[in-house]
Design a protein around this motif. Structure first.
Motif, PDB file in Angstrom:
ATOM      1  N   UNK A 250      28.769  37.953  38.880  1.00 29.54           N
ATOM      2  CA  UNK A 250      28.743  36.490  38.796  1.00 29.54           C
ATOM      3  C   UNK A 250      27.747  35.844  39.756  1.00 29.54           C
ATOM      4  N   UNK A 251      27.652  36.273  41.031  1.00 25.94           N
ATOM      5  CA  UNK A 251      26.634  35.652  41.904  1.00 25.94           C
ATOM      6  C   UNK A 251      25.209  35.856  41.385  1.00 25.94           C
ATOM      7  N   UNK A 252      24.930  37.026  40.837  1.00 26.15           N
ATOM      8  CA  UNK A 252      23.593  37.286  40.299  1.00 26.15           C
ATOM      9  C   UNK A 252      23.361  36.509  39.009  1.00 26.15           C
ATOM     10  N   UNK A 253      24.398  36.437  38.178  1.00 30.33           N
ATOM     11  CA  UNK A 253      24.272  35.713  36.915  1.00 30.33           C
ATOM     12  C   UNK A 253      24.072  34.224  37.163  1.00 30.33           C
ATOM     13  N   UNK A 254      24.767  33.692  38.184  1.00 29.27           N
ATOM     14  CA  UNK A 254      24.574  32.291  38.511  1.00 29.27           C
ATOM     15  C   UNK A 254      23.138  32.035  38.963  1.00 29.27           C
ATOM     16  N   UNK A 255      22.609  32.875  39.840  1.00 23.89           N
ATOM     17  CA  UNK A 255      21.229  32.706  40.266  1.00 23.89           C
ATOM     18  C   UNK A 255      20.250  32.807  39.106  1.00 23.89           C
ATOM     19  N   UNK A 256      20.496  33.750  38.197  1.00 27.44           N
ATOM     20  CA  UNK A 256      19.621  33.923  37.030  1.00 27.44           C
ATOM     21  C   UNK A 256      19.610  32.679  36.160  1.00 27.44           C
ATOM     22  N   UNK A 257      20.797  32.177  35.838  1.00 19.38           N
ATOM     23  CA  UNK A 257      20.896  31.008  34.953  1.00 19.38           C
ATOM     24  C   UNK A 257      20.374  29.746  35.634  1.00 19.38           C
ATOM     25  N   UNK A 399      13.468  30.822  27.205  1.00 20.88           N
ATOM     26  CA  UNK A 399      14.602  31.094  28.081  1.00 20.88           C
ATOM     27  C   UNK A 399      14.804  32.592  28.259  1.00 20.88           C
ATOM     28  N   UNK A 400      14.644  33.360  27.198  1.00 21.46           N
ATOM     29  CA  UNK A 400      14.754  34.817  27.314  1.00 21.46           C
ATOM     30  C   UNK A 400      13.682  35.371  28.245  1.00 21.46           C
ATOM     31  N   UNK A 401      12.486  34.807  28.164  1.00 16.48           N
ATOM     32  CA  UNK A 401      11.408  35.242  29.065  1.00 16.48           C
ATOM     33  C   UNK A 401      11.732  34.897  30.511  1.00 16.48           C
ATOM     34  N   UNK A 402      12.318  33.747  30.732  1.00 14.67           N
ATOM     35  CA  UNK A 402      12.659  33.334  32.093  1.00 14.67           C
ATOM     36  C   UNK A 402      13.756  34.209  32.679  1.00 14.67           C
ATOM     37  N   UNK A 403      14.734  34.565  31.884  1.00 18.95           N
ATOM     38  CA  UNK A 403      15.853  35.377  32.374  1.00 18.95           C
ATOM     39  C   UNK A 403      15.375  36.749  32.822  1.00 18.95           C
ATOM     40  N   UNK A 404      14.363  37.280  32.183  1.00 19.85           N
ATOM     41  CA  UNK A 404      13.894  38.619  32.513  1.00 19.85           C
ATOM     42  C   UNK A 404      12.825  38.681  33.586  1.00 19.85           C
ATOM     43  N   UNK A 405      12.445  37.559  34.185  1.00 11.92           N
ATOM     44  CA  UNK A 405      11.387  37.548  35.189  1.00 11.92           C
ATOM     45  C   UNK A 405      11.883  38.129  36.522  1.00 11.92           C
ATOM     46  N   UNK A 406      10.987  38.834  37.223  1.00  9.09           N
ATOM     47  CA  UNK A 406      11.369  39.483  38.485  1.00  9.09           C
ATOM     48  C   UNK A 406      10.465  39.080  39.640  1.00  9.09           C
ATOM     49  N   UNK A 407       9.148  39.255  39.516  1.00  9.67           N
ATOM     50  CA  UNK A 407       8.249  39.110  40.656  1.00  9.67           C
ATOM     51  C   UNK A 407       8.251  37.690  41.210  1.00  9.67           C
ATOM     52  N   UNK A 408       8.275  36.684  40.361  1.00  4.69           N
ATOM     53  CA  UNK A 408       8.288  35.308  40.846  1.00  4.69           C
ATOM     54  C   UNK A 408       9.552  35.047  41.646  1.00  4.69           C
ATOM     55  N   UNK A 409      10.673  35.606  41.197  1.00  6.93           N
ATOM     56  CA  UNK A 409      11.939  35.404  41.900  1.00  6.93           C
ATOM     57  C   UNK A 409      11.921  36.099  43.257  1.00  6.93           C
ATOM     58  N   UNK A 410      11.383  37.314  43.300  1.00  6.89           N
ATOM     59  CA  UNK A 410      11.343  38.058  44.567  1.00  6.89           C
ATOM     60  C   UNK A 410      10.566  37.280  45.624  1.00  6.89           C
ATOM     61  N   UNK A 411       9.398  36.755  45.258  1.00  6.52           N
ATOM     62  CA  UNK A 411       8.542  36.076  46.226  1.00  6.52           C
ATOM     63  C   UNK A 411       8.894  34.601  46.402  1.00  6.52           C
ATOM     64  N   UNK A 412       9.522  34.001  45.386  1.00  5.42           N
ATOM     65  CA  UNK A 412       9.805  32.568  45.464  1.00  5.42           C
ATOM     66  C   UNK A 412      11.210  32.210  45.848  1.00  5.42           C
ATOM     67  N   UNK A 413      12.194  33.049  45.492  1.00  2.69           N
ATOM     68  CA  UNK A 413      13.600  32.705  45.744  1.00  2.69           C
ATOM     69  C   UNK A 413      14.294  33.681  46.670  1.00  2.69           C
ATOM     70  N   UNK A 437      19.512  38.844  38.393  1.00  4.23           N
ATOM     71  CA  UNK A 437      19.951  40.169  37.985  1.00  4.23           C
ATOM     72  C   UNK A 437      18.798  41.164  38.041  1.00  4.23           C
ATOM     73  N   UNK A 438      17.629  40.767  37.564  1.00  8.38           N
ATOM     74  CA  UNK A 438      16.503  41.709  37.504  1.00  8.38           C
ATOM     75  C   UNK A 438      16.066  42.166  38.893  1.00  8.38           C
ATOM     76  N   UNK A 439      16.099  41.276  39.861  1.00  8.59           N
ATOM     77  CA  UNK A 439      15.704  41.642  41.220  1.00  8.59           C
ATOM     78  C   UNK A 439      16.642  42.708  41.774  1.00  8.59           C
ATOM     79  N   UNK A 440      17.927  42.561  41.544  1.00  9.52           N
ATOM     80  CA  UNK A 440      18.891  43.523  42.067  1.00  9.52           C
ATOM     81  C   UNK A 440      18.833  44.850  41.313  1.00  9.52           C
ATOM     82  N   UNK A 441      18.442  44.831  40.063  1.00 10.04           N
ATOM     83  CA  UNK A 441      18.234  46.102  39.352  1.00 10.04           C
ATOM     84  C   UNK A 441      17.144  46.900  40.044  1.00 10.04           C
TER      85      UNK A 441
END
Length: 489
Positions: A250-257, A399-413, A437-441
């Motif tokens: 849930x914490x990861x899903x909340x951040x993703x959404x 939205x599907x593309x945004x949910x699967x993004x990783x690198x922007x989240x790692x460096x930005x969030x 979710x993708x970052x934690x994977x």
């Protein structure tokens, strides 16, 4: 290099087959192409395809099966004493493969079968010098297994060469023998092409099935060690490889959404308004420049967007919004990642919406103008309702593309999961650092980890959940487009 030479030999044999097949067909017709059942080229294509199809098909299967078979055989040769309590057989096998690769680079195929202690002591350093890093010293069992791995690989490669060349030569001989002026070469070639196309489609379908099954099997192993109730309904993400982990999604899903929502809030209005301007107002000259300029954003690597978020957008939001408003002190935040990701998604929304708006029949616009409506009224009341199903589908795909993004989240969030125990205010604060979710994977599968522990297997459960969510969005987008598109055709 040997594999490349094998492919080149097969291609050369196919080229020879094309010339030979065509010449044999013309010779059987006495040089008169009108006496042939098919055009002369079809006879050459038939021989070439009969050489390529079985040879490359066998080569692909061999390359898939041989590594798995060798791993199973070599793994069975490893004694239980070679596997430390803190390791697993899979981790030891990864060392065996690296040692075998390093021996090949060193040209040490003639390494002694009888283990020499001095040879093993210096081997790790020599392998490190050629780029093969090992986490521990090489013991005798791993060394012997690496030699066996080398021998089996060498034998397997030799058999592969023989089998592939035999298939190619056999196909050449068979197709060449049946070639004559009455042979229905065109029908055979078209049937062969159909089989190749079916095979290509089957590969795509089977690859998707293989991905799903691999995640399902590993997810089943995860839920055998960790309660599914805590995974789906827990509120804390705190992995601990010592065994005291809390692995709630849930914490990861909340951040993703949340990050995806911010991205869509940025991308949808800008992309949609840009599409309306380009399709309804812009001249051909402006459109020819503006549309490619917008689509350039889609070609920028996501790591570049991440660097932009890290050094520009994040500090700007912190200094001009977060600090003055007292909402945070870090440049890593939901707003940073969401804003930059929204910029990345603009061409997805804009290009798809532009194509959809342009597909609305001109007769609908002409009818609206004929009734006295202005251009803006026509767009609001005729064009946009007609294009709305396709636009909704484009937004869901973005939205599907945004949910699967990783690198922007790692460096930005950042990489910190949302903390549900801090209250609702911090959960909805866009200037708080969160992750997806993708970052934690990625983080759970980074490094030498035990692929039998829940802390690692949770990555597959996260991946399967993310796959189900994105699949649902894609199916919903396709359903909306197909369900409501017909009434406007």
């Amino acid at each position: 290099m040997p594999l490349l030479w094998l492919i080149l030999i097969v291609l050369a044999l196919a080229a020879v087959g094309y010339v030979a097949g065509r010449s044999r067909a013309m010779a059987s017709a006495g040089g008169n192409s009108r006496a042939l059942h098919s055009l002369p080229g079809y006879y050459g294509y038939n021989v070439a395809l009969t050489v390529l199809t079985p040879a490359f098909g066998l080569l692909a299967l061999w390359l898939l099966i041989q590594p798995v078979w060798i791993d199973m055989r070599v793994s069975a040769l490893l004694p239980d004493s070679a596997i430390a309590d803190s390791s697993t057989r899979d981790l030891v096998m990864s060392d065996v493969r690296r040692v075998a690769e390093g021996l090949q680079i060193l040209g040490a195929e003639g390494a002694p079968d009888v283990v020499d202690t001095s040879f093993l002591e210096g081997l790790r350093d020599r392998l490190g010098n050629v780029g093969v890093a090992l986490g521990s010293e090489i013991d005798a069992a791993v060394y012997r297994a690496a030699l066996s791995y080398q021998d089996m690989t060498r034998v397997g490669t030799g058999l592969m060469w023989a089998a592939v060349l035999l298939a190619a030569v056999g196909g050449f001989a068979l197709s060449y023998m049946v070639t004559n002026k009455d042979f229905r070469a065109r029908n055979t070639v078209e049937r062969g092409i159909l089989i190749v196309l079916i095979g290509a489609a089957s590969i795509a379908i089977l690859t998707t099935l293989g991905i799903v099954l691999s995640m399902l099997f590993e997810t089943r192993n995860f839920f055998a060690d960790y309660p599914w109730q805590e995974f789906f309904f827990g509120t804390n993400w705190a992995p601990d490889f010592r065994g005291n982990s809390e692995l709630a999604i849930l914490p990861l899903l909340w951040g993703t959404l949340y990050i995806s929502l911010v991205a869509l809030i940025v991308a949808v209005p800008i992309g949609l308004f840009a599409a309306i301007y380009l399709s309804e107002y812009a001249s051909n000259r402006v459109r020819a420049v503006a549309k490619p300029a917008i689509e350039i954003l889609a070609g920028i690597p996501t790591i570049v967007y991440g660097l932009f978020a890290l050094i520009t957008i994040g500090p700007m939001l912190r200094d001009y919004f977060a600090l003055p408003l007292g909402l945070g002190e870090s440049s890593s935040s939901v707003a940073t990642a969401g804003l930059v990701m929204g910029i990345m998604l603009i061409p997805f929304v804009s290009s798809l919406s532009d194509d959809i708006i342009n597909s609305v029949p001109q007769s609908l616009r002409d009818g609206s103008y004929g009734l006295g409506a202005t251009q803006s009224e026509t767009i609001r009341q005729v064009v946009m309702p007609a294009a709305l199903p396709g636009i909704v589908g484009a937004i869901l795909l973005a939205a599907s593309r945004a949910i699967g993004e990783t690198m922007i989240v790692v460096l930005g969030a950042g990489a910190a999961a949302a903390q549900f125990n801090r209250g609702l205010g911090e959960l909805v604060n866009p200037f708080e650092a969160m992750t997806t979710v993708t970052v934690k994977i990625v983080s759970q599968l980074t490094g030498d980890t035990d692929f039998a522990s829940p802390e690692t297997l949770v990555a597959f459960a996260l991946g399967l959940t993310l796959f189900v969510i994105t699949l649902g969005l894609n199916v919903l987008a396709l359903w909306i487009v197909r369900r409501y598109r017909e009434q406007y055709e």
